[in-house]
Design a protein around this motif. Structure first.
Motif, mmCIF file in Angstrom:
data_model
loop_
_atom_site.group_PDB
_atom_site.id
_atom_site.type_symbol
_atom_site.label_atom_id
_atom_site.label_comp_id
_atom_site.label_asym_id
_atom_site.label_seq_id
_atom_site.Cartn_x
_atom_site.Cartn_y
_atom_site.Cartn_z
ATOM 1 N N ILE A 52 0.845 -1.206 0.000
ATOM 2 C CA ILE A 52 0.000 0.000 0.000
ATOM 3 C C ILE A 52 0.873 1.246 0.000
ATOM 4 C CG2 ILE A 52 -1.644 1.345 1.367
ATOM 5 C CD1 ILE A 52 -2.861 -1.306 2.294
ATOM 6 N N SER A 53 1.932 1.225 0.825
ATOM 7 C CA SER A 53 2.839 2.381 0.893
ATOM 8 C C SER A 53 3.560 2.608 -0.428
ATOM 9 C CB SER A 53 3.864 2.175 2.015
ATOM 10 O OG SER A 53 3.230 2.100 3.260
ATOM 11 N N TYR A 54 3.840 1.511 -1.153
ATOM 12 C CA TYR A 54 4.543 1.637 -2.427
ATOM 13 C C TYR A 54 3.649 2.279 -3.481
ATOM 14 C CZ TYR A 54 7.056 0.356 -6.681
ATOM 15 O OH TYR A 54 7.697 0.402 -7.893
ATOM 16 N N PHE A 55 2.415 1.796 -3.582
ATOM 17 C CA PHE A 55 1.516 2.312 -4.603
ATOM 18 C C PHE A 55 0.804 3.606 -4.179
ATOM 19 C CE2 PHE A 55 1.783 -2.221 -5.757
ATOM 20 C CZ PHE A 55 2.124 -2.086 -7.097
ATOM 21 N N PHE A 56 0.648 3.804 -2.881
ATOM 22 C CA PHE A 56 0.002 5.015 -2.372
ATOM 23 C C PHE A 56 0.873 5.612 -1.268
ATOM 24 C CE2 PHE A 56 -3.347 2.103 -3.769
ATOM 25 C CZ PHE A 56 -4.025 2.899 -4.698
ATOM 26 N N PRO A 57 2.015 6.177 -1.637
ATOM 27 C CA PRO A 57 2.948 6.705 -0.638
ATOM 28 C C PRO A 57 2.333 7.876 0.127
ATOM 29 C CG PRO A 57 3.571 7.426 -2.838
ATOM 30 C CD PRO A 57 2.485 6.408 -3.024
ATOM 31 N N PRO A 58 2.657 8.022 1.413
ATOM 32 C CA PRO A 58 2.138 9.144 2.202
ATOM 33 C C PRO A 58 2.664 10.472 1.676
ATOM 34 C CG PRO A 58 3.849 7.973 3.404
ATOM 35 C CD PRO A 58 3.537 7.145 2.203
ATOM 36 N N LEU A 59 1.801 11.471 1.721
ATOM 37 C CA LEU A 59 2.145 12.796 1.222
ATOM 38 C C LEU A 59 2.117 13.808 2.355
ATOM 39 C CD1 LEU A 59 -0.092 12.854 -1.998
ATOM 40 C CD2 LEU A 59 2.305 12.170 -1.832
ATOM 41 N N CYS A 60 2.851 14.887 2.177
ATOM 42 C CA CYS A 60 2.807 15.989 3.134
ATOM 43 C C CYS A 60 1.380 16.533 3.198
ATOM 44 C CB CYS A 60 3.774 17.088 2.705
ATOM 45 S SG CYS A 60 3.664 18.590 3.711
ATOM 46 N N VAL A 61 0.884 16.746 4.392
ATOM 47 C CA VAL A 61 -0.488 17.211 4.586
ATOM 48 C C VAL A 61 -0.732 18.554 3.887
ATOM 49 C CG1 VAL A 61 -2.173 17.950 6.307
ATOM 50 C CG2 VAL A 61 -0.713 15.988 6.757
ATOM 51 N N LEU A 62 0.271 19.409 3.879
ATOM 52 C CA LEU A 62 0.077 20.753 3.327
ATOM 53 C C LEU A 62 0.396 20.856 1.840
ATOM 54 C CD1 LEU A 62 1.438 23.002 6.215
ATOM 55 C CD2 LEU A 62 -0.939 22.717 5.499
ATOM 56 N N CYS A 63 1.597 20.456 1.439
ATOM 57 C CA CYS A 63 2.016 20.678 0.049
ATOM 58 C C CYS A 63 1.933 19.432 -0.823
ATOM 59 C CB CYS A 63 3.432 21.250 0.013
ATOM 60 S SG CYS A 63 4.705 20.045 0.448
ATOM 61 N N ALA A 110 3.705 13.950 9.517
ATOM 62 C CA ALA A 110 3.051 13.982 8.209
ATOM 63 C C ALA A 110 3.305 15.295 7.478
ATOM 64 C CB ALA A 110 1.548 13.762 8.379
ATOM 65 N N LEU A 111 4.391 15.953 7.829
ATOM 66 C CA LEU A 111 4.764 17.225 7.213
ATOM 67 C C LEU A 111 6.183 17.134 6.667
ATOM 68 C CD1 LEU A 111 3.521 19.770 9.898
ATOM 69 C CD2 LEU A 111 2.695 19.672 7.548
ATOM 70 N N CYS A 112 6.385 17.707 5.493
ATOM 71 C CA CYS A 112 7.752 17.755 4.973
ATOM 72 C C CYS A 112 8.531 18.830 5.737
ATOM 73 C CB CYS A 112 7.742 18.057 3.472
ATOM 74 S SG CYS A 112 7.181 19.715 3.035
ATOM 75 N N GLU A 113 9.840 18.773 5.663
ATOM 76 C CA GLU A 113 10.668 19.721 6.402
ATOM 77 C C GLU A 113 10.471 21.146 5.905
ATOM 78 O OE1 GLU A 113 14.705 18.477 6.448
ATOM 79 O OE2 GLU A 113 14.295 16.641 7.589
ATOM 80 N N SER A 114 10.203 21.293 4.612
ATOM 81 C CA SER A 114 9.980 22.630 4.052
ATOM 82 C C SER A 114 8.755 23.285 4.672
ATOM 83 C CB SER A 114 9.813 22.535 2.534
ATOM 84 O OG SER A 114 9.509 23.802 1.981
ATOM 85 N N CYS A 115 7.658 22.532 4.780
ATOM 86 C CA CYS A 115 6.433 23.077 5.363
ATOM 87 C C CYS A 115 6.605 23.330 6.852
ATOM 88 C CB CYS A 115 5.255 22.135 5.110
ATOM 89 S SG CYS A 115 4.620 22.201 3.417
ATOM 90 N N GLU A 151 -6.177 13.684 12.031
ATOM 91 C CA GLU A 151 -5.180 13.475 13.073
ATOM 92 C C GLU A 151 -3.810 13.137 12.488
ATOM 93 O OE1 GLU A 151 -6.363 10.887 16.219
ATOM 94 O OE2 GLU A 151 -8.405 11.667 16.316
ATOM 95 N N LEU A 152 -3.618 13.446 11.215
ATOM 96 C CA LEU A 152 -2.357 13.125 10.559
ATOM 97 C C LEU A 152 -1.174 13.832 11.208
ATOM 98 C CD1 LEU A 152 -3.476 13.215 6.802
ATOM 99 C CD2 LEU A 152 -2.917 11.190 8.166
ATOM 100 N N CYS A 153 -1.412 15.041 11.732
ATOM 101 C CA CYS A 153 -0.328 15.809 12.343
ATOM 102 C C CYS A 153 -0.394 15.793 13.862
ATOM 103 C CB CYS A 153 -0.353 17.248 11.843
ATOM 104 S SG CYS A 153 0.194 17.409 10.137
ATOM 105 N N LEU A 154 -1.165 14.878 14.422
ATOM 106 C CA LEU A 154 -1.318 14.837 15.875
ATOM 107 C C LEU A 154 0.015 14.579 16.576
ATOM 108 C CD1 LEU A 154 -3.221 15.003 18.272
ATOM 109 C CD2 LEU A 154 -3.693 12.555 18.001
ATOM 110 N N ASP A 155 0.846 13.706 16.021
ATOM 111 C CA ASP A 155 2.158 13.435 16.622
ATOM 112 C C ASP A 155 3.028 14.689 16.616
ATOM 113 O OD1 ASP A 155 1.500 10.830 17.132
ATOM 114 O OD2 ASP A 155 2.506 10.012 15.370
#
Length: 243
Positions: free
Chosen positions: A12-23, A33-38, A103-107
């Motif tokens: 699942i991760s290979y075909f549907f990789p997690p994306l940054c919540v914002l960008c 769930a956030l990239c370092e840029s965001c 809750e993707l950014c709860l951590d």
């Protein structure tokens, strides 16, 4: 034939990789769930702040000084601190959490809250989320402050007390009201259960946003009258000049 869970998860991760919540970037931080840029674009409350309520000073003074509201009135909490300024892109992130049950950014939120606590509070006896009215809970389905408090509790090992404080009146929406109107609108909205002993206890109030402080002030009054030493911690802060 049953597919092993680890293999299924990897597929699942290979075909549907997690994306940054914002960008929606693929370059995610390993923990959040956030990239370092965001993450770098999220403006944290810093610089000179009011030592009591934590308001970022609107002037370019080099030293912290008490804000006008803290000079005019004695607040019922000892200290309140907030993590982020309520500006884009953090406001977009908060919207997803508060109104889309994300809750993707709860951590990420939890880590930031936990990092802030040692700066103004060595230990607490209870975490107490600002409660929602039962009608709001039915309509929205959850209380963001309670979600934050539970996640923070797991991280810092301080129990959540979520039954002591109740919101007994719905009240009008606070968003369009000024400070004085908010303080009046929130009066007698909360009630503290008598069976909960708070005397000589340190209580950390948890909420999502501090705008004028009306909600935290009203909750803190009840807890202080019950003998508690009250502190406040929120994800975001609206500077008083904009509230």
């Amino acid at each position: 034939m049953r597919i092993p869970r680890l293999l299924l998860s990897s597929s699942i991760s290979y075909f549907f990789p997690p994306l940054c919540v914002l960008c929606k970037s693929l370059e995610l931080d390993s923990k959040f769930a956030l990239c370092e840029s965001c993450q770098s674009k999220l403006e944290e409350v810093s610089g000179p702040i009011c030592p009591r309520c934590g308001d970022p000073n609107s002037t370019n003074q080099l030293k912290a000084h008490s804000c006008q509201d803290c000079l005019k009135a004695k607040l019922p909490f000892e200290i309140c601190r907030s993590i982020f300024s309520l500006k884009k892109p953090f406001s977009d992130l908060l919207y997803l959490f508060k109104f889309k049950n994300s809750e993707l950014c709860l951590d990420f939120f939890t880590q930031k809250l936990a990092d802030k606590i040692p700066g103004f509070l060595q230990s607490a006896d209870y975490l107490l989320p600002v409660p929602s009215h039962w009608f709001t809970l039915i309509r929205r389905g959850y209380n963001p402050s309670l979600i934050l408090a539970k996640a923070l509790s797991r991280k810092i090992k301080v129990p959540v007390e979520f039954s002591a404080l109740k919101r007994v009146k719905l009240g009008s929406a606070q968003k369009t009201l000024n400070r004085q109107q908010r303080l009046k609108n929130i009066r007698n909205v909360f009630r503290l259960a008598k069976k909960h002993p708070f005397k000589n206890k340190k209580v950390l109030l948890i909420d999502d946003v501090y705008t004028t402080g009306a909600t935290l002030i009203e909750c803190a009054k009840l807890l202080k009258n019950a003998g508690a030493e009250v502190y406040g911690l929120t994800l975001a802060r609206t500077p008083l000049e904009f509230s």
